[in-house]
Write an enzyme that holds these catalytic residues in place. Structure first.
Site, PDB file in Angstrom:
ATOM      1  N   GLU A   1      12.637  34.873   7.735  1.00  0.00           N
ATOM      2  CA  GLU A   1      13.608  34.322   6.800  1.00  0.00           C
ATOM      3  C   GLU A   1      14.335  35.432   6.041  1.00  0.00           C
ATOM      4  OE1 GLU A   1      12.136  31.963   3.528  1.00  0.00           O
ATOM      5  OE2 GLU A   1      14.147  31.860   2.652  1.00  0.00           O
TER       6      GLU A   1
ATOM      7  N   ASP B   1       6.856  44.593 -12.691  1.00  0.00           N
ATOM      8  CA  ASP B   1       8.093  44.555 -13.458  1.00  0.00           C
ATOM      9  C   ASP B   1       7.848  45.029 -14.878  1.00  0.00           C
ATOM     10  OD1 ASP B   1      10.949  43.074 -13.177  1.00  0.00           O
ATOM     11  OD2 ASP B   1      10.225  43.123 -15.231  1.00  0.00           O
TER      12      ASP B   1
ATOM     13  N   HIS C   1       7.055  33.213  -0.493  1.00  0.00           N
ATOM     14  CA  HIS C   1       7.824  33.819  -1.578  1.00  0.00           C
ATOM     15  C   HIS C   1       8.771  34.879  -1.025  1.00  0.00           C
ATOM     16  CE1 HIS C   1       8.030  33.437  -5.853  1.00  0.00           C
ATOM     17  NE2 HIS C   1       6.876  32.806  -5.852  1.00  0.00           N
TER      18      HIS C   1
ATOM     19  N   ASP D   1       4.753  43.039  -6.779  1.00  0.00           N
ATOM     20  CA  ASP D   1       5.938  43.177  -7.616  1.00  0.00           C
ATOM     21  C   ASP D   1       5.460  43.588  -9.006  1.00  0.00           C
ATOM     22  OD1 ASP D   1       8.281  42.978  -8.963  1.00  0.00           O
ATOM     23  OD2 ASP D   1       8.479  40.817  -8.805  1.00  0.00           O
TER      24      ASP D   1
END
Lengths: 526, 613
Positions: A154, A221, A424, A219
């Site tokens: 995807e 952040d 995700h 991830d």
């Protein structure tokens, strides 16, 4: 509507530079019909004008929000639904708007804070001449051991108009490139490999469309560090707080390699204030959601939301070997960064936050009083006093508190949802961050301390460098023998991607294939 | 017919058993050979209380038997589920489920073969075997059902593994063919040296340093293992380490241990100590069961049982399904956005916290919006009002920003107007407690689970809970009984507010005297239940929530909660009068009543009466 003022504004801008890159783009713009669309298509469609639209992207494109906040519902929506969201911006271009557009005017110098419609043009140049489609395709094909691996992957795109297009898939690198040039997305996300081509997901029932594999991703952040960093807030980063990312890279990278035995790990700058990690070993790609959750929980030390002050609660004095290795890494940063640079104990407001992590009222009061009466003490002295005060107590529960505080102020904070959910999305490496204009370049984990986010090339710098390529050295359509990026400051990053990541993976794939073939040979000699 | 044969065979076996016993004398444990001498059939079919359920039973059953066996097992599985919610440690769970298991699905161990008679053992194990396979049929048909069934069955398996005899455990593992290769501490050291790139020919000092550090790592990872070996045999720590046995498996096979950091990981291999062997066995059990359930699901349509078995299976499965909060109360669809401020005093602490955070920040992060949004939907706020409510709540945001951020989409999503278009129901306590843990910046979560004690204390102070009550609630939540803590808070706060309204009922209930307590009819298991109870008290209805409208019977019954001790009052059925040992049973029963209002309760009651006879 709002878009009305935009062409005027663009036309009014200075046009000084005679840029070959942009001239080439002007051709591309008329030829491919899409290039200018980003500028005026919105007005034609009655959606807010480009300026507004960029403002929207800016305000909301914080990585944290993307995954943890607003997109939650969208990211888990069904393919059919996701497509319903996509307005008909793409095919519905206003030809007259294109013709009235003064291409030269767009060559105006671009001010970073005002990346407006110009970004669309820069992006087209970037995708056309710089984005490493070949290398990305090579990566995501994984040696074509499974021929469906790339085709069932995807891709999803965020467009300048904020249209969000999910569940796209492509047969080849060229197909992907031409589609990206057509859509000119401000953000490219990579999702999972599905059992059905994501483009055909509509044809099957939603339960028959399932993600099979994806890289193990992390991830990190900077917003998750807001409660502990004293230098910046929100979207800002500086050299001081970037240390948090260095710690995160070192801790996670070590655990991935030593504890889990993974080898093919790619660290990527997220474009503004975070880092992404892609673990691409075959074994990592095949992990179940349960195994991903286990890994996240294995790594997770800082837990709890706004209503939990003390977020590190390791049981007992003895640490699991993995945590004690991480602790060693974290402690190297604690004194120089947290105490000396960020000064987390310098004012009462700051030290109150630290003191509330001590579960003993009298120690808290004593330290608070002592620090108030000695306003000139350094943070390091105060930290030593704190440690001494805790060590004096004979309670084993208190003896681990300074360790827990240190970890709470340094240990990586991972976004668990991104790592656990197979479906995700995570931003593709080599994207351009729409607000900073910086390219999401790979980071060498061994040299992450030297990585400076403010030195990462921006899209406008790169396009400018393209303009400087001497005639004959490159070709504007990107078909030259040496790729255009070789002449820009993107070169070291793409080289690193090929050398440290792709080459190693190629070796693994080849040896796996060799082993498979030998097995086959053995069978055949029977 | 077959049954007759079985009984005869068992009888013969029993005779043999007696003679064996007299010859060999009482033994602490019984080898398989000995068991085979007593009853070859038993030893062949069911050598242990543990069963991998690899082979389906071949028996004939009447339809009634079929249903009764299934219901018995279902009771056990449901008790397990409830126990998991209420208790934290495995020991507590075991304590809670033991009486239920013994009542409905008892399995006597091999050592009792002589005392109880082999035919009893055989019958018990056969019943266990058959009922498992019946429920497989009932629970194979959807993802949700399969997940639920696997979870409870694994839990039951673990419980039984825990109480099985050591010899039988070992023999069971040997037979189950789990492919476990044991490694010693020395093997691990060699692997560590290889991983660190230290050759066996490296200088002794270098090796020594690496290995002593490694030994410290191993000790830190498995303190109990070292302790245990030391206790058993004495000697130094390193001796104990040398004697310990580990199983080297890919880490993916022991996710549970990896997540708890209970194993040492090296290059993707997990070193599982013998004491954690159960995890490996249970995972093998889980994997096998999941696969078989998928296979059963595929085979089921070919059974051609539409008229006979299917209705039974449907009703069995339905008792699990549909445990969702449905807003059916009189307020459904009538709550307006401007009512919320006034109604917020009836919100449970988790929702009050979200609401206050929203008021304070004019913003809530995604999961918080989801929780509060669905809760508000649950109390009866229609979509149009919700859209207004959320827009007003985010008042610091410009229209443009608000629209662009997709908040409208979010709200519509909750109401099934976007995305998967599912009519979502509000989250239950269990879901809030266990899934979507709050991260940085998140305000959602269960206060009793996710707040620091200080923050929880502040909250209770604001609600003017007495110091004693607050202490009790803190203790209860620290022990991991979050819902009980919440229930207690309800009793202490909402109970007091409506003391007057309740006085009469309390008097009736209190019968024999005791302090006037503010009773609750059921433990809090859903935020909306709190709201309904609180509202119900206000309007003086004083009966269950909107979810149990049709349930007749005494709503408030008369048990006292003694101060300092949390006791959950349940809507006791008339026949369950026994107190402590039955409590779990009662609670399970209540939960059933509460959550499965779609189930044909008359039919169930009918069945139950039949059971009692």
């Amino acid at each position: 509507m709002l878009g009305g003022d935009s062409p005027a504004r663009v036309r009014a801008a200075d046009s000084t530079a005679e840029s070959p890159a942009r001239a080439a783009l002007a051709e591309a713009g008329t030829g491919e019909k899409r290039a200018g669309g980003g500028v005026d298509g919105g007005a034609a469609n009655g959606s807010p004008g480009p300026r507004k639209r960029w403002a929207r992207i800016d305000s909301d494109s914080d990585e944290g929000d993307e995954h943890g906040d607003d997109s939650g519902a969208r990211h888990s929506g069904s393919p059919a639904q996701a497509r319903q969201q996509q307005p008909a911006v793409v095919d519905d271009l206003d030809e007259t708007a294109l013709q009235t557009m003064d291409v030269d005017a767009i060559v105006a110098p671009i001010i970073k804070q005002e990346l407006t419609a110009d970004l669309a043009l820069l992006l087209t140049i970037f995708y056309k001449r710089l984005f490493p489609f070949k290398e990305m395709h090579q990566w995501l094909s994984y040696g074509n051991v499974d021929p469906n691996y790339f085709t069932h992957r995807e891709f999803s795109f965020t467009q300048a108009s904020d249209a969000y297009i999910r569940f796209q898939s492509y047969k080849t690198a060229d197909e992907l490139k031409s589609e990206i040039l057509r859509l000119c997305p401000v953000k490219i996300d990579i999702g999972a490999v599905y059992n059905v081509k994501p483009k055909d997901a509509r044809a099957v029932s939603s339960s028959a469309f399932v993600p099979l594999e994806r890289e193990l991703v992390f991830d990190v952040d900077m917003t998750d560090y807001d409660e502990i960093r004293t230098c910046c807030k929100g979207a800002e980063v500086c050299g001081k707080c970037w240390n948090f990312m260095s710690i995160a890279i070192k801790v996670v990278d070590r655990a991935m390699r030593e504890d889990f035995g993974f080898k093919h790990i790619l660290w990527v700058f997220s474009g503004r204030r975070g880092v992404h990690c892609w673990v691409a070993d075959q074994r990592a790609r095949k992990l179940t959601a349960e195994a991903r959750r286990a890994i996240v929980s294995y790594l997770e030390v800082v837990k709890g939301g706004e209503n939990m002050a003390k977020k590190v609660n390791l049981r007992g004095a003895q640490m699991h070997p993995s945590i004690s290795s991480s602790y060693t890494i974290c402690s190297k940063y604690f004194v120089p960064v947290l105490l000396e640079e960020m000064k987390i104990l310098s004012t009462q407001e700051r030290w109150a936050k630290v003191l509330q992590l001590i579960p003993d009222e009298s120690i808290r009061r004593n330290l608070d009083a002592a620090w108030k009466s000695h306003p000139n003490a350094t943070d390091t002295e105060r930290w030593n006093q704190l440690k001494a005060a805790l060590a004096r107590e004979q309670k084993p529960m208190l003896n681990t508190i300074s360790r827990d505080i240190l970890l709470q102020y340094t240990y990586p904070r991972l976004d668990a949802h991104v790592s656990i959910g197979m479906n995700h999305l995570l931003k593709s490496p080599f994207c351009v961050h729409p607000k900073t204009g910086r390219v999401c370049v790979p980071i060498d984990p061994k040299a992450c301390d030297k990585f400076d986010p403010s030195a990462v090339p921006t899209i406008e710098e790169l396009v400018h460098e393209l303009d400087k390529i001497p005639a004959g050295a490159g070709n504007t359509d990107g078909s030259s023998r040496t790729p255009d990026y070789e002449h820009t400051s993107l070169k070291p990053y793409i080289d690193m991607f090929k050398r440290d990541f792709l080459a190693g993976m190629g070796e693994s794939i080849r040896s796996a294939l060799r082993a498979k073939r030998e097995d086959l040979d053995k069978e055949l000699t029977f | 017919m077959f049954k007759q044969d079985r009984a005869a065979a068992a009888g013969a076996g029993a005779g043999a058993g007696l003679s064996a016993a007299s010859a060999g004398g009482p033994a602490a444990s019984l080898s398989r050979e000995a068991l085979a001498r007593i009853d070859p059939q038993l030893a062949a079919d069911y050598p242990f209380t543990l069963n991998m359920y690899a082979v389906p039973p071949r028996d004939e059953l009447t339809l009634t038997q079929f249903e009764l066996l299934a219901l018995d097992r279902l009771r056990v599985l449901r008790a397990i589920e409830t126990a998991r919610l209420r208790a934290k440690s495995d020991d507590d769970v075991a304590r809670l489920i033991e009486p239920v298991v013994n009542k409905h699905l008892e399995l006597k161990r091999n050592t009792l073969v002589r005392a109880a008679g082999p035919q009893v053992l055989y019958e018990q194990r056969r019943k266990d075997h058959i009922s498992h396979f019946i429920l497989r049929l009932a629970f194979c048909r959807s993802d949700d059902l399969r997940q639920w069934f696997v979870r409870q069955e694994v839990e039951l398996f673990k419980f039984r593994f825990g109480i099985e005899q050591q010899v039988d455990r070992d023999a069971f593992i040997a037979l189950a063919n789990l492919d476990l290769a044991p490694v010693s501490f020395e093997d691990m050291c060699r692997e560590k040296m290889a991983a660190a790139g230290v050759a066996p020919t490296a200088p002794a000092a270098q090796r020594q340093e690496l290995l002593s550090r490694f030994a410290a790592d191993v000790r830190a990872t498995y303190p109990h293992v070292v302790q245990q070996h030391q206790q058993q045999t004495g000697g130094s720590e390193s001796d104990a380490l040398r004697r310990a046995v580990f199983y080297r498996v890919p880490f993916e096979r022991v996710c549970e241990l990896v997540g708890r950091r209970a194993v040492l990981l090296m290059g993707g291999a997990a070193y599982v100590p013998e004491s954690e062997r159960l995890v490996l066995v249970a995972n093998a059990f889980r994997a096998a069961l999941s696969d078989s359930l998928m296979a059963t699901a595929k085979a089921l349509p070919r059974l051609d049982e539409e008229d006979r078995l299917m209705p039974v299976l449907d009703s069995l499965a339905r008792q699990y399904l549909d445990r969702e909060y449905k807003s059916t109360g009189p307020r459904s669809g009538t709550i307006r956005h401007e009512d919320i401020a006034g109604l917020s005093q009836h919100f449970p602490p988790c929702m009050q916290n979200l609401y206050q955070t929203l008021r304070h920040n004019a913003h809530l992060k995604h999961v918080g919006r989801l929780h509060l949004g669905l809760f508000l939907k649950g109390i009866g706020m229609p979509l149009e009002e919700a859209l207004v409510f959320w827009r007003k709540a985010f008042h610091k945001m410009s229209d443009d920003e608000y629209n662009k951020k997709g908040y409208v989409y979010n709200v519509r999503y909750n109401y099934g107007m976007e995305g998967k278009r599912t009519d979502y129901t509000p989250y239950s306590c269990a879901k809030i407690i266990t899934s979507m843990q709050p991260g940085a910046g998140d305000a959602h979560g269960c206060p009793f689970r996710h707040f620091s004690p200080e923050r929880l204390g502040e909250m209770m102070q604001r609600l003017s809970v007495s110091e004693q009550g607050a202490g009790e609630i803190l203790r209860t939540s620290r022990e991991g009984h979050y819902q009980l803590a919440c229930t207690r808070l309800f009793e202490l706060t909402r109970g007091r507010v409506h003391a007057a309204a309740q006085a009469q009922q309390n008097q009736q209930a209190a019968g024999q005297g005791g302090p006037p307590a503010f009773q609750l009819v059921e433990p809090i298991e859903h935020p909306n239940q709190w709201f309904d109870l609180s509202m119900g008290l206000e309007s003086g209805e004083h009966k269950g929530s909107a979810r149990t409208p049709a349930k007749p019977g005494p709503a408030a019954n008369g048990r006292m909660s003694t101060p300092g001790q949390v006791k959950i009052q349940t809507q006791t059925q008339t026949q369950t009068q026994t107190q402590t040992p039955m409590q779990t049973q009662t609670q399970t029963q209540t939960q059933m009543d509460y959550e499965f209002d779609d189930v044909d309760m008359d039919a169930l009651a009918e069945l139950e009466r039949e059971m009692d006879r």
